[in-house]
Design a protein around this motif. Sequence first.
Motif, PDB file in Angstrom:
ATOM      1  N   SER A 246     -52.851  -7.643  55.958  1.00  0.00           N
ATOM      2  CA  SER A 246     -51.487  -7.864  56.747  1.00  0.00           C
ATOM      3  C   SER A 246     -50.503  -8.539  55.186  1.00  0.00           C
ATOM      4  O   SER A 246     -51.091  -9.233  54.512  1.00  0.00           O
ATOM      5  N   GLY A 247     -49.366  -8.276  55.114  1.00  0.00           N
ATOM      6  CA  GLY A 247     -48.591  -8.856  54.208  1.00  0.00           C
ATOM      7  C   GLY A 247     -48.686  -8.224  52.793  1.00  0.00           C
ATOM      8  O   GLY A 247     -48.220  -8.992  51.861  1.00  0.00           O
ATOM      9  N   VAL A 248     -49.167  -7.252  52.596  1.00  0.00           N
ATOM     10  CA  VAL A 248     -49.449  -6.553  51.117  1.00  0.00           C
ATOM     11  C   VAL A 248     -48.188  -5.532  50.971  1.00  0.00           C
ATOM     12  O   VAL A 248     -47.637  -4.995  52.065  1.00  0.00           O
ATOM     13  N   ALA A 249     -48.134  -5.428  49.810  1.00  0.00           N
ATOM     14  CA  ALA A 249     -47.192  -4.215  49.193  1.00  0.00           C
ATOM     15  C   ALA A 249     -48.049  -3.423  48.563  1.00  0.00           C
ATOM     16  O   ALA A 249     -48.398  -3.617  47.345  1.00  0.00           O
ATOM     17  N   LEU A 250     -48.494  -2.305  48.975  1.00  0.00           N
ATOM     18  CA  LEU A 250     -49.550  -1.413  48.556  1.00  0.00           C
ATOM     19  C   LEU A 250     -48.770  -0.367  47.582  1.00  0.00           C
ATOM     20  O   LEU A 250     -48.243   0.655  47.974  1.00  0.00           O
ATOM     21  N   PRO A 251     -49.024  -0.334  46.163  1.00  0.00           N
ATOM     22  CA  PRO A 251     -48.548   0.895  45.574  1.00  0.00           C
ATOM     23  C   PRO A 251     -49.497   2.130  45.577  1.00  0.00           C
ATOM     24  O   PRO A 251     -50.789   1.877  45.796  1.00  0.00           O
ATOM     25  N   VAL A 252     -48.735   3.077  45.489  1.00  0.00           N
ATOM     26  CA  VAL A 252     -49.217   4.564  45.797  1.00  0.00           C
ATOM     27  C   VAL A 252     -48.588   5.197  44.777  1.00  0.00           C
ATOM     28  O   VAL A 252     -47.656   5.995  45.044  1.00  0.00           O
ATOM     29  N   ASP A 253     -49.144   5.374  43.522  1.00  0.00           N
ATOM     30  CA  ASP A 253     -47.918   5.620  42.444  1.00  0.00           C
ATOM     31  C   ASP A 253     -48.793   6.349  41.142  1.00  0.00           C
ATOM     32  O   ASP A 253     -48.220   6.130  40.192  1.00  0.00           O
ATOM     33  N   GLY A 254     -50.016   6.694  41.327  1.00  0.00           N
ATOM     34  CA  GLY A 254     -50.567   7.240  40.156  1.00  0.00           C
ATOM     35  C   GLY A 254     -50.808   6.109  39.033  1.00  0.00           C
ATOM     36  O   GLY A 254     -50.623   6.573  37.797  1.00  0.00           O
ATOM     37  N   ALA A 255     -50.908   5.006  39.314  1.00  0.00           N
ATOM     38  CA  ALA A 255     -51.055   3.875  38.416  1.00  0.00           C
ATOM     39  C   ALA A 255     -49.585   3.196  37.937  1.00  0.00           C
ATOM     40  O   ALA A 255     -49.914   2.386  36.931  1.00  0.00           O
ATOM     41  N   LEU A 256     -48.552   3.727  38.049  1.00  0.00           N
ATOM     42  CA  LEU A 256     -47.234   3.328  37.242  1.00  0.00           C
ATOM     43  C   LEU A 256     -47.255   1.936  37.420  1.00  0.00           C
ATOM     44  O   LEU A 256     -46.977   1.301  36.412  1.00  0.00           O
ATOM     45  N   SER A 257     -47.512   1.292  38.738  1.00  0.00           N
ATOM     46  CA  SER A 257     -47.247  -0.084  38.722  1.00  0.00           C
ATOM     47  C   SER A 257     -48.097  -1.062  37.924  1.00  0.00           C
ATOM     48  O   SER A 257     -48.048  -2.081  37.740  1.00  0.00           O
ATOM     49  N   ALA A 258     -49.449  -0.205  37.296  1.00  0.00           N
ATOM     50  CA  ALA A 258     -50.161  -1.116  36.485  1.00  0.00           C
ATOM     51  C   ALA A 258     -49.812  -1.116  35.121  1.00  0.00           C
ATOM     52  O   ALA A 258     -50.537  -1.745  34.358  1.00  0.00           O
ATOM     53  N   THR A 259     -48.636  -0.444  34.755  1.00  0.00           N
ATOM     54  CA  THR A 259     -48.331  -0.280  33.343  1.00  0.00           C
ATOM     55  C   THR A 259     -47.494  -1.395  33.055  1.00  0.00           C
ATOM     56  O   THR A 259     -46.942  -2.252  33.998  1.00  0.00           O
TER      57      THR A 259
END
Length: 259
Positions: A246-259
């Motif tokens: 709970s309280g997470v913001a889960l990226p589902v983005d092909g690793a874009l937010s890891a760059t």
Amino acid sequence: MTKNSPRRRFDGKVALITGGNAGIGFAAATAFAGEGARVMIAARRRQEGEQAVAAITAAGGEARFVETDVASADSVRAMVGACVEAYGRLDIAFNNAGITGDVTTLVADADEERFDQVMEINVKGVWLSMKYEIPELLKAGGGAIINCSSVAGLRGGPRSGAYYGSKHAVIGMTKTAALEYATHNIRINAVCPGLIMTDLIATGFAAAPEKLASLTARIPMQRSGQPHEIADAVLWLASSESSFVSGVALPVDGALSAT
Ligand SMILES: NC(=O)c1ccc[n+]([C@@H]2O[C@H](COP(=O)([O-])OP(=O)(O)OC[C@H]3O[C@@H](n4cnc5c(N)ncnc54)[C@H](O)[C@@H]3O)[C@@H](O)[C@H]2O)c1
């Protein structure tokens, strides 16, 4: 479902999906219905909403449509009321409705009316949705809310100030609400899609195709995502498989937010 079919994850549950008549919302509505949920699709465009209901019903699922403008308190109150009147309860909400607004203008040049429109739908719409959904989840003994943010809620990006600001706000409200209801058996999370091929993207970037091409090139997986890839994450966040999340913001983005 036959007597011997495996139990589906959302049998007996009621799921409300704003913007459920198109794109990511429709993919989620279809997936929830496919796993046994009774679905309420809430969106502005009636004809598309009725088509979405017809498609889900034809596939053996249960869905209804309520015409809703998430920027209006009266409309959102009526949306939740229609869901409870139709199905008797609310267990899951995917607050997904959103617009991109202007993606071509610098902060100092942005138009006030267009800024307000993005905030009204993307920020106030999510707040109003939670405001009227949470009391019903409390009555049901708990539940799950998934708010639709974006990778734009996790980082900056030029020429889309209102949109990036609105999606950061969604995460802030999600975390706050998750803390407030943590002991009430209500889990509240955000999903942060990367670039997903839907009408929102086609329309939003019609005036800036070069920006779309450069965005795609920056995705480490070197492709855009499909609406069902976001729906899969939303269903997981709504299911008991994520019972301690709970309280997470889960990226589902092909690793874009890891760059
Ligand atoms: N497609 C992407 O690449 C992407 C990336 C990150 C985040 N998102 C977010 O995902 C969500 C869904 O986007 P999509 O790509 O499926 O877009 P879409 O344009 O295909 O669907 C948006 C939906 O929201 C509804 N909607 C818009 N304003 C509304 C209002 N005032 N009241 C009720 N419904 C309203 C529309 O009718 C439509 O059903 C949005 O919140 C968007 O910001 C999309």
